[in-house]
Design a protein around this motif. Structure first.
Motif, short mmCIF file in Angstrom:
data_model
loop_
_atom_site.label_atom_id
_atom_site.label_comp_id
_atom_site.label_asym_id
_atom_site.label_seq_id
_atom_site.Cartn_x
_atom_site.Cartn_y
_atom_site.Cartn_z
N LEU A 164 0.85 -1.19 0.00
CA LEU A 164 0.00 0.00 0.00
C LEU A 164 0.88 1.24 0.00
CD1 LEU A 164 -2.95 1.04 0.21
CD2 LEU A 164 -2.63 1.10 2.69
N THR A 166 1.15 5.52 -0.14
CA THR A 166 0.48 6.80 0.06
C THR A 166 1.45 7.97 -0.06
OG1 THR A 166 0.81 6.90 2.47
CG2 THR A 166 -1.10 5.65 1.68
N ARG A 177 -5.37 6.94 5.51
CA ARG A 177 -4.20 6.06 5.45
C ARG A 177 -4.31 4.96 6.50
NH1 ARG A 177 1.50 6.57 7.54
NH2 ARG A 177 2.93 5.87 5.88
N TRP A 181 -4.80 0.91 5.77
CA TRP A 181 -3.72 0.05 6.26
C TRP A 181 -4.23 -0.95 7.28
CZ3 TRP A 181 0.29 -2.50 5.44
CH2 TRP A 181 1.11 -2.97 6.46
N CYS A 184 -5.47 -4.04 5.63
CA CYS A 184 -4.37 -4.86 5.10
C CYS A 184 -3.66 -5.59 6.24
CB CYS A 184 -3.37 -3.97 4.36
SG CYS A 184 -4.02 -3.11 2.93
N GLU A 185 -3.40 -4.86 7.31
CA GLU A 185 -2.65 -5.40 8.43
C GLU A 185 -3.43 -6.51 9.14
OE1 GLU A 185 0.35 -3.35 11.64
OE2 GLU A 185 -1.65 -2.50 11.43
N LEU A 193 3.35 -0.88 4.34
CA LEU A 193 2.84 0.46 4.08
C LEU A 193 4.00 1.36 3.67
CD1 LEU A 193 0.57 2.59 4.20
CD2 LEU A 193 1.10 2.88 6.63
N ASP A 194 3.91 1.93 2.47
CA ASP A 194 4.94 2.83 1.95
C ASP A 194 6.32 2.18 2.01
OD1 ASP A 194 3.46 5.14 1.11
OD2 ASP A 194 3.04 5.53 3.22
#
Length: 259
Positions: A164, A166, A177, A181, A184-185, A193-194
């Motif tokens: 993911l 951002t 955000r 996230w 997903c987590e 993330l990023d």
């Protein structure tokens, strides 16, 4: 037709910049056979995200292949990840490093492709976002991608399943955000993330939370939804496991937006 836009009533806009498969004959004639396999295409993404119609999303799908011009790269071809290997506005190598052209496009040809193939997609995307802002006061832009989990030329090791991006939080509000996230987590998939993929040009350029536009990029490893054996195709069981996670991330992000 350069881009197909299916207008929906919700503030969700889903961009599929790398699903195109067409290549003009004069360009294809100069490309290698390896490039014309189109292995770097995200052709399966609209089928994977078939649920977004129920969410009322607006979708954008291009006709032309990313090998003609990459819609997720800046028009000045500035690198997205300085110091790391990547692909440019007009890719000259496949993800595996095989050359695409014996005679690469000239600057004049690049400028022509920008006007003919790149600009119409971005004009349509800008219009879709403006429509959402007018109707709802905000928009959630979801830029959908997929990639093979192991690409030594682009990154070391194996990517997490869900990547993911951002732009390190610059492309969307913090609550948006966090909500995307969290979905997903909480899933059974590996996620970051990023990480290696923070979002390409589309996420970075259009994500303006101060203006009400919240943008996220999802880079999925292909093994999360494709069958192992060629030809590449959606695996119903894998896609069925993944779709609820994607939908939860989208709906969570939408709910977190404060107009």
């Amino acid at each position: 037709m350069t881009v197909t836009v299916r207008q929906g009533p919700s503030p969700l806009v889903v961009s599929f910049p790398h699903v195109g498969t067409d290549i003009p004959d004069d360009i294809a004639a100069r490309m290698s056979g390896e490039a014309l396999k189109l292995d770097d295409t995200d052709f399966e993404q609209p089928a994977l995200y078939d649920f977004v119609a129920e969410l009322g999303a607006t979708t954008l799908t291009p006709r032309w292949s990313r090998l003609v011009i990459d819609l997720n790269r800046p028009p000045d071809n500035a690198p997205l990840y300085p110091g790391q290997n990547g692909t440019g506005l007009i890719p000259l190598e496949t993800f595996d490093g095989a050359p695409i052209y014996a005679d690469p496009p000239t600057e004049a040809e690049t400028a022509e492709r920008l006007e003919t193939f790149w600009r119409p997609y971005h004009e349509a995307l800008s219009e879709a976002l403006a429509t959402s802002i007018e109707r709802h006061g905000y928009a959630l832009l979801w830029d959908a991608h997929s990639i093979t989990g192991v690409v030594p030329r682009l990154f070391e090791g194996r990517l997490p399943d869900l990547n993911l991006g951002t732009a390190d939080g610059k492309a969307c509000g913090p609550l948006v955000r966090a909500a995307a996230w969290a979905a997903c987590e909480a899933s059974d998939f590996t996620a970051v993330l990023d990480g290696r993929f923070k979002g390409g040009f589309i996420t970075r350029n259009y994500g303006r939370p101060g203006w009400g536009i919240h943008a996220l990029q999802m880079e999925l490893c292909k093994h999360t939804h494709l069958a192992d054996d060629p030809p590449a195709r959606i695996d119903p069981a894998r896609a069925g496991r993944l779709r609820p996670v994607l939908q939860a991330a989208m709906t969570g992000a939408l709910a977190a937006i404060e107009p």
